[in-house]
Design an enzyme around this catalytic site. Structure first.
Site, PDB file in Angstrom:
ATOM      1  N   LYS A 133     -22.151   0.053   0.879  1.00  0.00           N
ATOM      2  CA  LYS A 133     -22.486  -0.866  -0.229  1.00  0.00           C
ATOM      3  C   LYS A 133     -21.772  -2.205  -0.030  1.00  0.00           C
ATOM      4  CE  LYS A 133     -18.799   1.215  -2.976  1.00  0.00           C
ATOM      5  NZ  LYS A 133     -18.488   2.285  -3.939  1.00  0.00           N
TER       6      LYS A 133
ATOM      7  N   TYR B 127      -2.280 -30.341  -1.669  1.00  0.00           N
ATOM      8  CA  TYR B 127      -2.367 -30.659  -3.094  1.00  0.00           C
ATOM      9  C   TYR B 127      -1.118 -30.200  -3.838  1.00  0.00           C
ATOM     10  CZ  TYR B 127      -7.362 -31.329  -2.252  1.00  0.00           C
ATOM     11  OH  TYR B 127      -8.570 -31.768  -1.778  1.00  0.00           O
TER      12      TYR B 127
END
Ligand SMILES: *Cc1c(COP(=O)(O)O)cnc(C)c1O
Length: 395
Positions: A57, A287
């Site tokens: 899956k 950042y």
């Protein structure tokens, strides 16, 4: 020589001709030989009569479902497990003919018809859902019985009829036209815990449900209960089939199960150094300047970021492998790029390949390491790599 140059690439998911593998900034490598080894290792734990379902899956936990399914089947898996109808159809479209169980719940008219058309096998969780299926199959004049798998809840509190109410549910399905009970199953909630108390309780409840069904004369079909952790921890949980996901991909569900068999991680994440520079003492990186150089240092930019699936919460915590050396990532992880401290290997050149997750020589960075750092589980780490990263199958 870079490690990947020794491997043979067998397929490449980027359909465009513009880029070759060597021009990519980042990618996921899938080692199908390791996958094959893992399936063989798992098979060795099973009695000859026990079948092995490879759970593929979520695009085979991010590994690419068609190639994983094909390799697993070739190496001794008998069944495939998916979560949704489209995941099942994708395997059929890839030419896979093995039996495919849909582990999730399916209800809508379109889903039921697709299941019938593509010879997929649904999980039924309630009498109500069984009636919906039977009505739709009647309406489309479905001629052969649909193989269905009945789910009992023995303690997961997710899908399934409560085990102690199973008699009515199973009896109803047994009488419905168009449906044939291919298996009865349940799912373990705590099999990866070193404390087996709840797992034993679920096992007892599953046994009680079987006893109830025998008493009312239901012919007992195929039974299954174990996920990876159940499969590795206790043979008495194997029944007629085991449903194995994580272990197929080479990871252990828990530290205490590591000694059971020899698994090899299948997935590695690689990315290229795109820029190198020297920064002076006191200079901030990325950042927010969460990293400040405390002396002159050598820095490399690597072309992979949180939009590729590296969790931003690993900023200033993760390490990467480059030239066989483990080096620290520094500053905030950005959308497409990370910075690393290469002061220990200052002559690194642009274009060199870093291992973000995987092994170089004696050094390993595993999905488990990241999961521990982030207080999550390795299943989630494997599923986090985006389709933006091409998958390269190697053998
Ligand atoms: C995902 C899943 C599995 C496989 O679990 P692993 O822990 O990855 O082995 C087995 N059974 C069901 C019902 C599942 O949803």
């Amino acid at each position: 020589m870079l490690s990947h140059e020794q491997n043979k690439i067998v397929s490449w998911t980027d359909k465009s001709d513009t880029y070759t593998w060597f021009s990519q900034r980042a990618w996921v490598e899938i080692d199908l030989t390791a996958l094959s080894n893992n399936v063989l290792q798992i098979r060795k734990l099973l009695s000859p009569g026990t079948q092995l379902m490879a759970v593929v899956k979520a695009d085979a936990y991010g590994h690419g479902s068609a190639s994983v399914a094909q390799t697993a089947l070739k190496s001794g898996a008998n069944w495939l497990g998916v979560a949704t109808v489209p995941e099942g159809i994708e395997l059929r479209e890839a030419g896979i003919q093995a039996r495919i169980l849909i582990l999730g719940a399916t209800y809508t008219n379109e889903q039921v018809q697709a299941i019938a058309r593509w010879h997929l096998e649904p999980t039924l969780c309630s009498a109500k859902q069984a009636l919906v299926f039977s009505d739709i199959l009647e309406a489309i004049n479905f001629d052969s019985p649909l193989q269905v798998h009945l789910k009992l809840d023995t303690g997961m509190s997710r899908l399934g009829t409560d085990w102690h109410n199973c008699a009515e549910f199973v009896q109803l399905v047994a009488r419905l036209p168009h449906l044939q009970i291919a298996s009865i199953y349940s799912h373990l909630a705590t099999a990866d815990s070193p404390d087996p108390t709840v797992m034993k309780l679920q096992h007892q409840r599953f046994e009680s449900a079987i006893a109830i069904l025998k008493e009312i004369g239901i012919e007992i079909p195929r039974l299954h209960l174990a996920n990876s952790a159940g499969t590795l921890s206790d043979k008495s949980l194997h029944y007629d089939m085991v449903r194995v996901g994580l272990a197929v991909y080479g990871l252990y569900p828990s530290v205490h199960l590591r000694s059971t068999i020899d698994l090899k991680p299948v997935l590695q994440v690689k990315a290229r150094v795109t820029h190198v520079k020297t920064i002076e003492k006191g200079v901030g990186v990325s950042y927010g300047h969460t990293f400040i150089a405390n002396e002159q240092m050598r820095l490399a930019v690597v072309g992979i970021g949180y939009a590729d699936g590296i969790p931003r919460n690993l900023s200033n915590k993760m390490q990467v492998l480059l030239r066989g050396v483990k080096v620290p990532q520094i500053g905030a992880i950005t959308m497409d790029q990370i910075m690393i401290d290469i002061s220990a290997i200052p002559d690194v050149q642009e274009g060199e390949i870093a291992t973000i997750l995987g092994s170089e020589g004696q050094h390993h960075i595993t999905a488990e390491d990241w999961a521990n750092q982030l207080n999550t589980i390795s299943w989630e780490i494997l599923c986090s790599f985006k389709h933006r990263l091409p998958r390269v199958n190697i053998i």
